[in-house]
Design a protein around this motif. Structure first.
Motif, mmCIF file in Angstrom:
data_model
loop_
_atom_site.group_PDB
_atom_site.id
_atom_site.type_symbol
_atom_site.label_atom_id
_atom_site.label_comp_id
_atom_site.label_asym_id
_atom_site.label_seq_id
_atom_site.Cartn_x
_atom_site.Cartn_y
_atom_site.Cartn_z
ATOM 1 N N PRO A 148 0.886 -0.663 0.236
ATOM 2 C CA PRO A 148 -0.188 -0.153 0.478
ATOM 3 C C PRO A 148 0.991 0.899 -0.224
ATOM 4 N N LEU B 89 0.698 5.483 0.097
ATOM 5 C CA LEU B 89 -0.084 6.828 0.378
ATOM 6 C C LEU B 89 0.001 8.228 -0.307
ATOM 7 N N ALA C 248 -0.021 8.496 -7.533
ATOM 8 C CA ALA C 248 -0.336 6.721 -7.011
ATOM 9 C C ALA C 248 -1.260 5.747 -7.691
ATOM 10 N N ASN D 136 -1.336 -0.551 -5.624
ATOM 11 C CA ASN D 136 -1.949 -0.772 -3.976
ATOM 12 C C ASN D 136 -2.077 0.950 -3.923
ATOM 13 N N ARG E 149 -3.027 5.063 -2.879
ATOM 14 C CA ARG E 149 -3.921 5.691 -2.489
ATOM 15 C C ARG E 149 -3.131 6.817 -2.379
ATOM 16 N N TRP E 150 -4.349 8.008 -2.991
ATOM 17 C CA TRP E 150 -4.500 9.438 -2.962
ATOM 18 C C TRP E 150 -5.355 10.562 -2.414
ATOM 19 N N ARG F 240 -5.264 1.551 5.502
ATOM 20 C CA ARG F 240 -6.015 1.971 4.382
ATOM 21 C C ARG F 240 -6.431 3.356 5.139
ATOM 22 N N THR F 241 -6.875 4.478 4.291
ATOM 23 C CA THR F 241 -7.039 5.885 4.601
ATOM 24 C C THR F 241 -7.850 5.311 5.804
#
Length: 172
Positions: free
Chosen positions: A90, A92, A111, A116, A118-119, A149-150
């Protein structure tokens, strides 16, 4: 150039990726003195209003990397791979919507390079969105590091606008 010898120029040369992976206002293949002349000509040609409330020299020299790279040895190759990152971990990527150095579109594109990725774009923040006053972005980062995860990003809407003190005369 006197400014090239100022204290703000690091004594050690920066790592090569700093100077070979981004466009510059001078040609890295030129000898040092020719680079300085080219940089000075291009700096003088910049529209002053673009940097208000600062002068172009005040906004560029001593603050960012142009003068560091003027000192870099002649080199024409890239130092970083242009291949797509090969990780499924992941990732970020944070952006600030007021960042004048790295636009949010670049964060979003970065991203997307990761399987995997995330932005998150934080409103009312600049180049370091985790410095915003509510702690929201730092909380998103903590959650991401802990849970990959965010998590809940509703707090982004509560980041206050940047205070502006009113009209400012340009500093020349």
């Amino acid at each position: 150039m006197p400014w090239a010898r100022a204290r703000c120029v690091p004594r050690r040369r920066p790592r090569p990726r700093r100077c070979n992976d981004y466009p510059h206002a001078f040609d890295l293949r030129l000898p040092y003195r020719a680079r300085v002349r080219q940089f000075e000509r291009r700096l003088a040609a910049l529209p002053s209003r673009q940097f208000d409330p600062f002068s172009p020299r005040g906004a560029v020299v001593g603050y960012s990397e142009p003068e560091w790279c003027l000192l870099w040895p002649e080199f024409t190759g890239r130092t970083q791979s242009t291949a797509r990152p090969a990780t499924s971990a992941p990732v970020l990527v944070l952006s600030g919507d007021l960042d004048t150095y790295t636009a949010g579109a670049f964060g979003r594109a970065t991203a997307r390079q990761y399987a995997n990725g995330r932005w998150v774009e934080a409103p009312n923040t600049g180049h370091t969105p985790d410095d915003e006053p509510t702690g929201c972005v730092r909380g998103i980062v903590r959650t991401f590091l802990r849970d990959q995860r965010t998590g809940d990003t509703d707090c982004l809407s509560r980041i206050p606008p940047v205070r502006v003190l009113g009209p400012v005369e340009p500093v020349r």
